[in-house]
Design an enzyme around this catalytic site. Structure first.
Site, PDB file in Angstrom:
ATOM      1  N   GLU A   5      31.007 -95.817 -82.092  1.00 29.43           N
ATOM      2  CA  GLU A   5      30.149 -95.657 -83.270  1.00 29.43           C
ATOM      3  C   GLU A   5      30.226 -94.233 -83.807  1.00 29.43           C
ATOM      4  O   GLU A   5      30.150 -94.015 -85.019  1.00 29.43           O
ATOM      5  CB  GLU A   5      28.714 -96.047 -82.913  1.00 29.43           C
ATOM      6  CG  GLU A   5      28.577 -97.551 -82.672  1.00 29.43           C
ATOM      7  CD  GLU A   5      27.318 -97.953 -81.925  1.00 29.43           C
ATOM      8  OE1 GLU A   5      27.183 -99.157 -81.642  1.00 29.43           O
ATOM      9  OE2 GLU A   5      26.488 -97.074 -81.610  1.00 29.43           O
ATOM     10  N   GLU A  51      34.767 -99.753 -73.611  1.00 31.56           N
ATOM     11  CA  GLU A  51      33.905-100.533 -74.497  1.00 31.56           C
ATOM     12  C   GLU A  51      34.738-101.111 -75.634  1.00 31.56           C
ATOM     13  O   GLU A  51      34.985-100.433 -76.639  1.00 31.56           O
ATOM     14  CB  GLU A  51      32.795 -99.655 -75.074  1.00 31.56           C
ATOM     15  CG  GLU A  51      31.795 -99.155 -74.057  1.00 31.56           C
ATOM     16  CD  GLU A  51      30.469 -98.783 -74.714  1.00 31.56           C
ATOM     17  OE1 GLU A  51      29.449 -99.306 -74.281  1.00 31.56           O
ATOM     18  OE2 GLU A  51      30.495 -97.998 -75.667  1.00 31.56           O
ATOM     19  N   ASN A  86      22.462 -96.800 -73.016  1.00 33.99           N
ATOM     20  CA  ASN A  86      22.590 -96.042 -74.265  1.00 33.99           C
ATOM     21  C   ASN A  86      21.598 -96.612 -75.274  1.00 33.99           C
ATOM     22  O   ASN A  86      21.799 -97.709 -75.804  1.00 33.99           O
ATOM     23  CB  ASN A  86      24.027 -96.151 -74.791  1.00 33.99           C
ATOM     24  CG  ASN A  86      24.219 -95.431 -76.118  1.00 33.99           C
ATOM     25  OD1 ASN A  86      23.374 -94.643 -76.534  1.00 33.99           O
ATOM     26  ND2 ASN A  86      25.330 -95.705 -76.776  1.00 33.99           N
ATOM     27  N   HIS A 129      31.974 -92.269 -78.162  1.00 35.79           N
ATOM     28  CA  HIS A 129      31.531 -93.633 -78.430  1.00 35.79           C
ATOM     29  C   HIS A 129      32.135 -94.114 -79.751  1.00 35.79           C
ATOM     30  O   HIS A 129      32.263 -93.356 -80.708  1.00 35.79           O
ATOM     31  CB  HIS A 129      30.002 -93.702 -78.488  1.00 35.79           C
ATOM     32  CG  HIS A 129      29.476 -95.099 -78.413  1.00 35.79           C
ATOM     33  ND1 HIS A 129      29.473 -95.951 -79.496  1.00 35.79           N
ATOM     34  CD2 HIS A 129      28.942 -95.804 -77.384  1.00 35.79           C
ATOM     35  CE1 HIS A 129      28.949 -97.113 -79.137  1.00 35.79           C
ATOM     36  NE2 HIS A 129      28.634 -97.055 -77.861  1.00 35.79           N
ATOM     37  N   SER A 157      28.047-105.763 -74.767  1.00 36.30           N
ATOM     38  CA  SER A 157      27.164-106.924 -74.619  1.00 36.30           C
ATOM     39  C   SER A 157      26.936-107.313 -73.162  1.00 36.30           C
ATOM     40  O   SER A 157      26.872-108.494 -72.807  1.00 36.30           O
ATOM     41  CB  SER A 157      27.698-108.123 -75.419  1.00 36.30           C
ATOM     42  OG  SER A 157      27.746-107.824 -76.802  1.00 36.30           O
ATOM     43  N   GLY A 189      27.500-104.929 -79.205  1.00 38.82           N
ATOM     44  CA  GLY A 189      26.392-105.421 -80.018  1.00 38.82           C
ATOM     45  C   GLY A 189      26.664-106.724 -80.733  1.00 38.82           C
ATOM     46  O   GLY A 189      25.872-107.149 -81.572  1.00 38.82           O
ATOM     47  N   LYS A 244      20.911 -95.458 -78.173  1.00 40.23           N
ATOM     48  CA  LYS A 244      21.364 -95.258 -79.557  1.00 40.23           C
ATOM     49  C   LYS A 244      20.192 -94.745 -80.406  1.00 40.23           C
ATOM     50  O   LYS A 244      19.418 -93.928 -79.929  1.00 40.23           O
ATOM     51  CB  LYS A 244      21.998 -96.542 -80.101  1.00 40.23           C
ATOM     52  CG  LYS A 244      23.094 -97.081 -79.176  1.00 40.23           C
ATOM     53  CD  LYS A 244      23.839 -98.246 -79.752  1.00 40.23           C
ATOM     54  CE  LYS A 244      24.890 -98.744 -78.758  1.00 40.23           C
ATOM     55  NZ  LYS A 244      25.723 -99.834 -79.304  1.00 40.23           N
TER      56      LYS A 244
END
Length: 236
Positions: free
Chosen positions: A90, A158, A9, A88, A196, A164, A11
């Protein structure tokens, strides 16, 4: 057996200068693994190359309409995508997407012939409160439409606190979640871990019984970082 998948991904990263890395990733020997890159939509139509599947990072629930700045699943498919990330964390956090929104996006992805990579994950506060499995079960129940199969859906766990941050869930933590997910979705659906993932921990994660690959963020941007992860998955 579930398909092994190494998904990257990107992003909001990547320009045309990144295309050589995509080509190098595509050239990495992957054995029986599927390698999927989800770049910005601006790069999808330029990134098609043998050995590499492409995915969108989001799709609007509608196939078309007055939705300035959005992108539909048919548009992603037209640009060369065969996968699409939905749910996701985010997107859930930055755009307020609910489980119902994610469910509608997943159905839209299916309607366009895309495989949905549906993401679920708990926050650090939820994990510390002992709510992880309850939170993930609720997210999956609310986000996964009826009709999900191993052919149209991949589940990506996730943990929000590991995305991250450099923190990685321990093998025991990952195994607990993935074993619970396997019991919920059946024996054939691919289950990916994200948070990560890097060359140094990939082999240990992929050795777990119900981890069928990874949804990788920053380490998927460069072939030098992503190739060892693909190699670890192929060897698992």
């Amino acid at each position: 057996m579930p398909k092994k998948i190494a998904a990257g991904n990107w992003k909001m990263n990547g320009t045309r200068a990144s295309l050589p890395d995509a080509m190098a990733i595509a050239a990495t020997p992957a054995g029986d693994c599927a390698v999927v890159l989800c770049p910005p939509a601006t790069l999808l139509s330029q990134m098609g190359t043998e050995g590499l599947a492409l995915g969108g990072q989001y799709c609007h629930p509608n196939a078309s309409g007055t939705h300035t700045g959005d992108i539909s699943a048919p548009m992603l498919a037209d640009a060369g995508a065969t996968y699409c990330i939905t749910g996701h964390s985010e997107r859930r956090a930055d755009h307020g997407e609910s489980d119902a929104d994610v469910c509608a996006q997943t159905e839209a992805a299916w309607s366009a012939g895309l495989v949905a990579i549906l993401c679920i994950g708990e926050t650090l506060a939820q994990r510390e409160a002992g709510e992880t499995l309850a939170v993930l079960t609720a997210q999956l129940n609310g986000s996964l439409p009826n009709g999900a199969t191993a052919e149209n859906t991949v589940i990506a766990y996730e943990p929000v606190w590991a995305i991250g941050t450099g923190k990685v869930a321990s093998p025991d933590q990952v195994a607990e979640v993935h074993d619970a997910l396997r019991a919920q979705v059946g024996p054939e659906m691919s289950l990916l871990y994200g948070g990560s993932v890097k060359a140094g921990n990939a082999a240990e994660l992929f050795a777990l019984e119900n981890v069928n690959g990874g949804l990788v963020g920053g380490a998927s941007l460069k072939a030098a970082d992503f190739a060892p992860i693909i190699t670890a998955l192929a060897a698992s």
